[in-house]
Scaffold this active site. Structure first.
Site, PDB file in Angstrom:
ATOM      1  N   ASP A  40       7.223  -3.915  -4.640  1.00 35.17           N
ATOM      2  CA  ASP A  40       5.785  -3.488  -5.464  1.00 35.17           C
ATOM      3  C   ASP A  40       4.481  -4.244  -5.767  1.00 35.17           C
ATOM      4  O   ASP A  40       4.846  -4.618  -7.051  1.00 35.17           O
ATOM      5  CB  ASP A  40       5.791  -2.288  -6.034  1.00 35.17           C
ATOM      6  N   GLU A  59      -4.438  -3.201  -7.839  1.00 38.60           N
ATOM      7  CA  GLU A  59      -4.428  -2.029  -7.156  1.00 38.60           C
ATOM      8  C   GLU A  59      -3.874  -1.105  -8.003  1.00 38.60           C
ATOM      9  O   GLU A  59      -4.133  -0.222  -8.479  1.00 38.60           O
ATOM     10  CB  GLU A  59      -3.602  -2.477  -5.671  1.00 38.60           C
ATOM     11  N   ASP A 100       2.343  -1.647   1.581  1.00 37.22           N
ATOM     12  CA  ASP A 100       2.224  -0.866   0.626  1.00 37.22           C
ATOM     13  C   ASP A 100       3.895  -0.164   0.190  1.00 37.22           C
ATOM     14  O   ASP A 100       3.779   0.684  -0.929  1.00 37.22           O
ATOM     15  CB  ASP A 100       1.829  -0.769  -0.377  1.00 37.22           C
TER      16      ASP A 100
HETATM   17 ZN   LIG Z   1       1.781  -0.910  -4.590  1.00 35.21          ZN
END
Ligand SMILES: [Zn+2]
Length: 424
Positions: A241, A275, A303
């Site tokens: 991530d 993000e 993602d």
């Molecule tokens: Zn992410």
């Protein structure tokens, strides 16, 4: 992914790792031969974790593995101690009435493992809103069972936010085994916990979205956007991530650039800033490119980690399924057989929603994703190179088709362009 994680390391917005990541992305896009590579400025909030400890003080002493939720206030230097009140959900909290006052509320919701990650949403809502809801009822602290599926003793962080006008109480996540302990002790009788969080907000900093393109051969003004986010949480190195997503869209761009003929439309790769801490880069992009959003014909975000592609999700107007079905024969051999509607689209694509830009995502196998997500265990060794290759191939195929096809996807109808509450 290896290059990004080993060189930039953790990439919390506004940190030195974030700065290294922006430099890495510029250099990598140039090395891949993308055109018009640039950093577009984005202001990001700065939050630092600091030291954190936790322990059960009654009925018997136990050390707890916990970590502050991103955006939480710290505790006083001596820590915060109170009796724990366990609730299974946000909905159950209100029913506890005056028993909440003066307590540390412990949200004890277990995430179920699944290929589509559907159990994440409710735990993420607890994480985002649980502290303010508990504070409204008089709680002095908030703990939650981590939004994660691992039985390892790693807590999973993630963003939270405070409601205006409600006292800001410290909020942290417990590793699953530690949440199990609190649950068992709670069956015996009253449990007291003390925790100390050294985290604090520290204003704003300048970060950037990193952008590069493959210019379209016939309609360069029409854009197919491929997105991922460059920032990560601070505990691990953000390999899954979203290092994996950065690698997927960069590799897809490399494959498209190496394919003759180049597609008709421009393929634009955007690695978004921050993000995790509030979509700062995504909103900065939508503002900076407002005049151009009408010519964004589609946007796809990666993602979802390193898992194998399972299918294609989309949010577009009526008739999109018929157009997208034409790509399926190429996706099926990659294992990406399903074609279904998404409610919204990738988090970084949400600011494109009001302009009706069709949003897409290659659905990946997320069975193991939430074992590592947002924890110290999100590191490079978890990458599955073959699955990652397949995901990149699927994204390349979809992006090429969207950039080449005579027909464009119908835009999201007016009635479905509203941002979800949590993204406003
Ligand atoms: Zn992410």
């Amino acid at each position: 992914v290896r290059d990004l994680t080993d060189r930039a390391g953790p990439r919390l917005a506004g940190s030195t790792g974030d700065t290294r990541a922006v430099a890495w992305a510029l250099e990598t896009m140039r090395a891949l031969g993308l055109a018009r590579v640039r950093a577009e400025p984005a202001r990001v909030p700065v939050w630092r974790r600091g030291p954190e400890t936790g322990e059960v003080t009654a009925p018997r002493p136990h050390t707890l593995s916990l970590t502050a939720l991103g955006g939480s206030v710290g505790t006083l230097p001596g820590g915060l101690e109170a009796e724990v009140l366990e609730v299974p959900s946000l909905e159950a909290l209100a029913a506890r009435g005056s028993r909440v006052r003066g307590r540390i509320v412990f949200f004890n919701r277990r995430m179920e493992r699944s290929a589509d990650g559907r159990s994440y949403g409710p735990s993420a809502r607890i994480r985002a809103t649980g502290a303010s809801l508990a504070a409204r009822h008089g709680a002095v602290g908030m703990l939650m069972r981590s939004a994660g599926t691992s039985r390892a003793r790693f807590p999973h962080t993630g963003s939270m936010r405070y409601e205006p006008g409600v006292p800001r109480i410290p909020a942290a996540a417990l590793a699953n085994p530690d949440a199990d302990l609190l649950e068992r002790l709670g069956h015996e009788g009253p449990v007291r916990v003390r925790f100390r969080l050294g985290c604090q907000s520290a204003g704003e900093a300048e970060s950037a979205n990193v952008v590069g393109e493959i210019e379209g051969r016939e309609r360069p003004g029409e854009i197919v956007l491929l997105g991922a986010h460059l920032d990560s949480w601070d505990l691990g190195t953000g390999a899954l991530d979203d290092g994996a997503g950065c690698a997927i869209v960069l590799e897809a761009a490399r494959l498209i650039a190496a394919t003759a003929p180049r597609p008709r439309r421009t393929v634009r790769v955007v690695l978004f800033a921050n993000e995790e801490g509030g979509l700062s880069g995504a909103f900065a992009y939508a503002r900076a490119h407002a005049a151009e959003l009408a010519s964004h014909v589609a946007a796809l975000e990666a993602d979802s980690g390193t898992g194998r592609p399972r299918g294609l999700g989309y949010n577009a107007g009526p008739g999109a399924a018929r157009i997208l079905a034409r790509v399926r024969p190429v996706l099926v051999p990659l294992g990406a057989a399903s074609l279904d509607r998404m409610r919204f689209g990738g988090a970084d694509l949400l600011p494109l929603l009001p302009a009706g830009v069709p949003l897409l995502g290659v659905r990946q196998d997320m069975t193991r994703y939430f074992d590592y997500h947002h924890s110290a265990d999100d590191t490079y060794d978890k990458i599955d190179p073959r699955a990652l290759d397949a995901a990149a191939a699927a994204v390349a195929v979809v992006a090429y088709a969207l950039a080449e096809s005579e027909e464009v996807l119908p835009r999201i109808p007016e009635g479905r362009r509203k941002l979800p509450d949590w993204a406003r």
